[in-house]
Design an enzyme around this catalytic site. Structure first.
Site, PDB file in Angstrom:
ATOM      1  N   CYS A 165     -52.142 -36.504  22.751  1.00  0.00           N
ATOM      2  CA  CYS A 165     -51.628 -35.299  22.099  1.00  0.00           C
ATOM      3  C   CYS A 165     -50.301 -35.484  21.373  1.00  0.00           C
ATOM      4  CB  CYS A 165     -51.488 -34.190  23.142  1.00  0.00           C
ATOM      5  SG  CYS A 165     -50.975 -32.614  22.425  1.00  0.00           S
ATOM      6  N   CYS A 195     -48.358 -29.131  29.918  1.00  0.00           N
ATOM      7  CA  CYS A 195     -48.767 -30.465  29.478  1.00  0.00           C
ATOM      8  C   CYS A 195     -48.850 -31.466  30.640  1.00  0.00           C
ATOM      9  CB  CYS A 195     -47.793 -30.990  28.429  1.00  0.00           C
ATOM     10  SG  CYS A 195     -47.778 -29.994  26.923  1.00  0.00           S
ATOM     11  N   CYS A 203     -53.421 -25.294  27.795  1.00  0.00           N
ATOM     12  CA  CYS A 203     -52.869 -25.341  26.434  1.00  0.00           C
ATOM     13  C   CYS A 203     -52.872 -23.926  25.865  1.00  0.00           C
ATOM     14  CB  CYS A 203     -53.722 -26.286  25.588  1.00  0.00           C
ATOM     15  SG  CYS A 203     -52.973 -26.763  24.016  1.00  0.00           S
ATOM     16  N   CYS A 216     -52.255 -31.671  31.844  1.00  0.00           N
ATOM     17  CA  CYS A 216     -53.299 -31.647  30.810  1.00  0.00           C
ATOM     18  C   CYS A 216     -54.015 -32.992  30.687  1.00  0.00           C
ATOM     19  CB  CYS A 216     -52.687 -31.271  29.466  1.00  0.00           C
ATOM     20  SG  CYS A 216     -53.951 -31.143  28.182  1.00  0.00           S
ATOM     21  N   GLU A 269     -71.905 -14.332  25.434  1.00  0.00           N
ATOM     22  CA  GLU A 269     -71.205 -14.827  24.250  1.00  0.00           C
ATOM     23  C   GLU A 269     -70.835 -13.696  23.293  1.00  0.00           C
ATOM     24  OE1 GLU A 269     -69.741 -17.493  23.680  1.00  0.00           O
ATOM     25  OE2 GLU A 269     -70.571 -18.785  25.222  1.00  0.00           O
TER      26      GLU A 269
END
Length: 351
Positions: A214, A205, A198, A208, A48
């Site tokens: 959306c 899309c 995205c 997606c 991370e």
DNA sequence: AAGCCGGGGAT
DNA sequence: ATCCCAGGCTT
């Protein structure tokens, strides 16, 4: 197709989360820090930190090298800062490596719980990292918001990224939608969707899992160009002292390239006119002790986060070594045994 | 809440 | 040359 509105919130939230988790099961990226053997604090923490403002693809190599050198937390316990910086060389944002070292010293003294509230106290771990680590390892449900998730929520819920309230609004939405359990998969799923579907300048899309929710898709919006801010330009000079096969290097103690090695370098002047260049060029003609030969080797350019640097190089061959507590003499052939940033590597390649 | 932080890779 | 990346920290 019907646009799913968040009217009956409990129901729609469940649908939202389920779709995302289902998509993740089928499509998640195969990343090494997600492997079962890496589902521990040490590995997730390191990954991370490396992933802050850094591409997955870049991080993979560094994560592998890090785990090769220190496979387990126990093996990492006695690591020193120079070794960490050496592994970090080229990854950028070297403050992160120093913060890992600082955190290591804290962890050696006391055990902490892998919870948001304890993680966020550690140096280099902010809101995003604390939320993500505690979600992945302890199933905590603090809202995880990174660049990907901001972009997705902004598009799905039509939140204006230019608005002053943008971050606040995104967090409000993110908190509402964060599942009570399974947040680790949920947030990583969103980040994968952001990275693979995205995307900032290009969207897919049609594949997606979020398109039914959306606004961006339903209203067939177009991606707007961000207003660009020109980077400042700065100029500086670096001095490479050379004695036979040795070169003089210093450790950066100040903010510049935190803890890494560097050649002696002037401060940087903001470039506004030729005046600054002239001023720097005067430094190039500076007199030095024990000099047998001076040569100006042109310059290198380097892009930092907020400015563009033009760094002039002066090579100074001397006939007698000087000593300074700030620096040391190393053999040229040993250059790559020390941690240098890409900027200094560029300089080294010109001498 | 906003600006800064002295990186780097991809395109 | 431009974009932006699994942000953190300071003011």
């Amino acid at each position: 197709m019907k646009y799913i509105k968040f009217n009956n919130f409990t129901k729609e939230k469940k649908l939202w989360v389920n779709r995302i988790i289902y998509w993740y099961d089928k499509n998640k990226r195969n990343l090494m820090w997600r492997k079962p053997e890496n589902q521990n604090f040490y590995s997730v923490w390191i990954s991370e930190i490396m992933l802050q403002q850094t591409n997955v693809q870049t991080v993979e190599k560094y994560f592998l090298a890090f785990k090769k050198k220190w496979p387990t937390f126990d093996s990492f316990l006695n690591a020193n800062l120079n070794d960490i910086l050496k592994i970090w060389q080229g990854l950028g944002y070297y403050q992160r490596a120093k913060n890992i070292y600082k955190t290591l010293q804290i962890l050696k003294k006391k055990k902490i719980k892998v919870t948001y509230n304890e993680l966020i106290k550690l140096p280099g771990i902010g809101d995003y990292s604390a939320a993500a680590i505690s979600a992945i390892l302890e199933d905590q449900n603090h809202a995880v918001v990174d660049g990907n998730i901001k972009r997705i929520l902004s598009r799905v819920f039509n939140i204006d990224s230019q608005s002053k309230k943008f971050t606040t609004q995104v967090y409000k939405k993110a908190k509402e939608l964060t599942p009570n359990s399974g947040n680790g998969d949920y947030c990583q799923a969103l980040m994968d969707i952001g990275a693979t579907i995205c995307k900032p300048k290009q969207v897919n899309c049609n594949i997606c899992p979020l398109k039914k929710f959306c606004d961006f898709f339903i209203t067939k919006k177009k991606i707007l160009r961000k207003k660009l801010v020109a980077k400042k330009k700065k100029v500086g000079v670096t001095f490479v002292y050379e004695f036979e096969n040795e070169i003089y290097v210093e450790k950066s103690e100040e903010a510049f390239l935190h803890g890494l090695m560097k050649f002696q370098t002037s401060d940087f002047l903001e470039y506004r006119s030729n005046y600054e260049y002239t001023k720097k060029k005067k430094l190039l003609d500076m007199k030095n002790n024990f000099v047998s030969k001076n040569s100006n080797l042109g310059f290198v350019e380097h892009h930092f986060t907020n400015f563009h640097l033009v760094l002039f190089i002066k090579k100074i061959e001397i006939y007698k070594k000087f000593y300074d507590p700030k620096g040391l003499w190393i053999f040229k052939k040993d250059f790559f045994n020390y941690p240098f940033s890409n900027l200094m590597i560029k300089v080294f390649k010109k001498i």
